[in-house]
Design a protein around this motif. Structure first.
Motif, PDB file in Angstrom:
ATOM      1  N   TYR A 298     -10.010  -2.387   6.658  1.00 33.38           N
ATOM      2  CA  TYR A 298      -8.884  -3.224   7.058  1.00 33.38           C
ATOM      3  C   TYR A 298      -9.355  -4.327   8.005  1.00 33.38           C
ATOM      4  O   TYR A 298      -8.897  -5.460   7.943  1.00 33.38           O
ATOM      5  CB  TYR A 298      -7.809  -2.378   7.743  1.00 33.38           C
ATOM      6  N   GLY A 311      -8.310   0.667   1.939  1.00 29.66           N
ATOM      7  CA  GLY A 311      -8.214  -0.076   3.190  1.00 29.66           C
ATOM      8  C   GLY A 311      -8.180  -1.584   2.951  1.00 29.66           C
ATOM      9  O   GLY A 311      -7.339  -2.288   3.510  1.00 29.66           O
ATOM     10  N   ALA A 314      -4.869  -2.622   1.416  1.00 36.55           N
ATOM     11  CA  ALA A 314      -3.793  -2.666   2.410  1.00 36.55           C
ATOM     12  C   ALA A 314      -3.926  -3.901   3.289  1.00 36.55           C
ATOM     13  O   ALA A 314      -2.930  -4.532   3.651  1.00 36.55           O
ATOM     14  CB  ALA A 314      -3.817  -1.400   3.267  1.00 36.55           C
ATOM     15  N   ILE A 328       1.119  -4.213  -0.589  1.00 36.67           N
ATOM     16  CA  ILE A 328       0.795  -3.178   0.392  1.00 36.67           C
ATOM     17  C   ILE A 328       1.499  -1.879   0.067  1.00 36.67           C
ATOM     18  O   ILE A 328       0.993  -0.797   0.362  1.00 36.67           O
ATOM     19  CB  ILE A 328       1.124  -3.626   1.830  1.00 36.67           C
ATOM     20  N   ILE A 329       2.642  -1.957  -0.589  1.00 35.25           N
ATOM     21  CA  ILE A 329       3.431  -0.741  -0.791  1.00 35.25           C
ATOM     22  C   ILE A 329       2.693   0.248  -1.693  1.00 35.25           C
ATOM     23  O   ILE A 329       2.546   1.425  -1.346  1.00 35.25           O
ATOM     24  CB  ILE A 329       4.825  -1.102  -1.365  1.00 35.25           C
ATOM     25  N   GLY A 332      -0.563   1.604  -0.144  1.00 34.07           N
ATOM     26  CA  GLY A 332      -0.151   2.422   0.999  1.00 34.07           C
ATOM     27  C   GLY A 332       0.381   3.766   0.560  1.00 34.07           C
ATOM     28  O   GLY A 332       0.001   4.805   1.109  1.00 34.07           O
TER      29      GLY A 332
END
Lengths: 360, 315
Positions: A298, A311, A314, A328-329, A332
């Motif tokens: 990230y 990562g 996201a 992202i959903i 995630g």
């Protein structure tokens, strides 16, 4: 039974599950009963380890249909207990599905779509190079480069799982070797080695890992090594505690008396007996390492584009969250689901295999 | 006790120096340097730069000089932000990170202890299962996913809270009282994981203790349930939590790095990553030293607190 290396344990033939057998009252040797009501203060744990009052609960006795007592191995008993734990079984199934999907999914998807749905395929037509919301063709949508998100999430799963497993293995190697050596040699060496672990525990590692990955060329190998190198400390402590309680037992003395070299005693006689807690802790290390990998990715320090891990996906998603929330959903959700399942499996394994271990 | 504290304080100094040395060695061994540009520099310019920053000396002279200055508390000027000393940057950014970290920390402790205790008192109730499932979710949901999701819901859909940045409500020096509207989401994001851990630890610790004889004695004496729980059980039950609070601080420090990035908060975390990426050695060493001292001193405080809570522990 406790002296058996793990390979022989697998050879024990499995018996047909018997309804009446499962419900029969289980008679446990006193040490196991005591172990289950154990006290969780640091001194009590230390005392357990020191005086060997907490040996691996090797055997439970079950009453067979004929009323005889029959021994059952730690492993079979653990499996029986694990099967009763619904959450753990569900976690096991979900983990299995995610692993299989990550391993086979990208390949199948590529073949089925003739190469247009892969983690790095950018369409030639300009109008397709944009983030599209989920549709039948792209169940998880596409990213701003027009790459299929399902393929990227599945591929990311490969990388994330690989990082989790390899780094855990690295930490396992270091931790077991270190802990077993310290525990077996004892005395001053043990004292020194464990003081070093204490010192390392106090260091804010993540900072050093961030520095390491920011400064050097980013590669998967460096990532494995860095993550493995910071997660072996607890493993070393667990193994040391186990070895301390085992090393004065007769079978070790017997091995020593016939002149087995030290390294062989550690490797052949002590390490196999610490396997229960080690497996449990390793199972719980996998999700935590995966989380750390995602954390580093990230920050742009882990897996690099065009490769994807959960990562990095996201992170890309977080940048565009207002316009393309699906970016992202989906990663995630998949990631949280995987970690959720792995944690349940770890918890279940711990309860099944090693009821004495502290619940964190 | 006093001897223990003094001994530990004496160990902290070499450990901080060790951490700084590791960071220093990593910077020196890594390829690249802070003055590198894409087009490259003329050799004479490069030579002058190296001379100005003392990079032409042998490594042990450089190392000795850096360490000597650090021990005097002087980290020098940042290489990237050339008009600011490292101490000025720390002075500006540390209060932001500290406020965020401390709020998250207190939030995690309060919620974690409350729900952990309640779950243990009502074992196998809906409340127990509910909070433990929530805790498992908290452990499994990475903060860089949780943060953006909160932003998506509360800032971009409901427009209740600002999506990012940081404001002081009342400014005192470089710190002050934070504006709660800006603090809320980052603090919750940061606290989620530790709330979950602490709740689980509290629950299992309390379950152990509640079965002990001295709790039965306390009940037999006719104490109210509240007194039994708060005066007798909690003290023993939270020991695992106390020993976790030390490592938790180190994790929260790492967590702030991510949360500050998610919410664009001008704290130490962003400076730290940029310092590493820019090869800004003085700034990197400064932040490393600051955090290392913080974590080590806090670990010492935790150990002291341990002895007060658990009278069986003697140092």
């Amino acid at each position: 039974m406790s002296q058996q290396p793990p390979s022989e344990i697998e050879k024990i033939p499995t018996r047909n599950p018997n309804e009446s057998l499962d419900k029969a009252p289980t008679l446990a040797p006193p040490s196991t009963v005591a172990a289950q009501q154990k006290i969780n203060t640091p001194e009590a744990i230390a005392a357990d380890q020191l005086y060997g009052t907490a040996p691996p609960s090797n055997e439970l006795w079950q009453e067979t249909a004929g009323g005889q007592l029959e021994g059952t191995s730690l492993w079979r008993d653990a499996w029986r207990r694990l099967k009763k734990n619904k959450f753990a079984m569900l976690g096991l199934i979900v983990t299995g599905i995610i692993i299989v999907a990550s391993l086979l999914g990208p390949t199948l998807l590529r073949i089925a779509t003739k190469g247009t749905h892969t983690y790095d395929f950018i369409p030639q037509q300009g109008e397709l190079v944009r983030a599209m919301p989920p549709s039948l063709n792209h169940p998880m949508g596409t990213d701003p480069q027009g790459r299929d998100m399902l393929a990227r999430v599945l591929y990311g799963g490969q990388i994330s799982l690989m990082v989790g497993l390899v780094s855990t293995f690295v930490s396992l190697l270091i931790g077991v070797a270190y802990g077993a050596t310290a525990g077996y040699l004892g005395g001053r060496v043990d004292n020194l080695m464990m003081r070093i672990v204490d010192v390392l525990f106090a260091i804010p590692y993540m900072m050093l890992v961030i520095v390491l990955l920011a400064l050097f060329e980013k590669s998967l190998v460096l990532l494995f090594a860095a993550l493995g190198a910071i997660s072996w400390l607890t493993m070393a402590r667990i193994v040391r505690g186990q070895v301390l309680s085992l090393k004065n037992q007769e079978f070790v003395e017997a091995a020593r008396s016939i002149g087995v070299p030290t390294w062989k005693i550690i490797l052949r006689h002590l390490v196999p007996n610490t396997l229960g807690p080690v497996i449990v802790y390793a199972t719980l290390t996998v999700p935590s390492v995966m989380l750390q990998e995602a954390f580093l990715s990230y920050l742009g320090l882990g897996v690099q584009a065009p490769r994807s891990s959960w990562g990095t996906l996201a992170a890309e998603g977080a940048q565009n969250i207002a316009i393309f929330p699906w970016l992202i959903i989906f990663p995630g959700i998949v990631m949280a689901l995987t970690l959720f399942s792995l944690n349940f499996v770890g918890d279940g394994l711990r309860d099944a295999l090693d009821p004495q271990m502290r619940k964190v | 006790m006093l001897r223990f504290i003094i001994r530990r304080l004496l160990v902290i100094l070499p450990m901080v120096l060790l951490v700084i040395t590791i960071a220093y060695a990593l910077i020196k061994l890594a390829p690249g340097n802070f003055y590198a540009t894409e087009r490259g520099l003329p050799e004479a310019v490069e030579r002058n730069i190296r001379q100005k920053y003392g990079l032409d000396k042998s490594w042990y002279v450089q190392y000795g000089k850096t360490m000597w200055n650090i021990m005097r508390g002087d980290f020098g000027f940042s290489r990237k932000y050339q008009d600011q000393t490292v101490n000025e940057i720390l002075w500006q950014a540390a209060p932001v990170s500290a406020t965020l970290g401390l709020t998250a920390y207190l939030l995690a402790l309060t919620l974690g202890l409350t729900f952990g205790t309640l779950a243990a008192l009502r074992q196998n109730s809906a409340l127990d299962y509910g909070s433990m499932a929530a805790a498992m979710l908290g452990i499994s949901l990475p903060n860089f996913v949780l943060g953006p999701l909160l932003v998506l819901v509360f800032a971009l859909t409901l427009f209740w809270l600002p999506p990012a940045r940081w404001e002081w409500w009342v400014k005192i020096g470089s710190g002050g009282i934070p504006n709660p509207r800006f603090l809320l989401m980052p603090a919750v994001t940061l606290a989620a994981l530790y709330t979950a851990y602490i709740a689980r630890l509290t629950r299992s610790g309390m379950l152990e203790v509640l079965r002990k004889d001295y709790i039965r004695t306390a009940r037999a004496k006719g104490l109210s349930e509240r007194q039994v729980v708060i005066r007798h059980a909690l003290r023993g039950g939270i020991l695992p939590v106390v020993s976790f609070t030390g490592p938790a601080l180190a994790f929260i420090v790492a967590g702030t790095v991510v949360v500050e990035r998610v919410f664009a908060i001008p704290g130490l975390g962003n400076y730290f990553i940029n310092a590493a990426l820019n090869r800004d050695a003085p700034l990197l060493l400064g932040i490393t030293a600051f955090v290392a001292i913080l974590v080590l001193v806090f670990n010492l405080l935790v150990d002291i607190a341990y002895a007060f809570i658990d009278p069986r522990i003697r140092y």
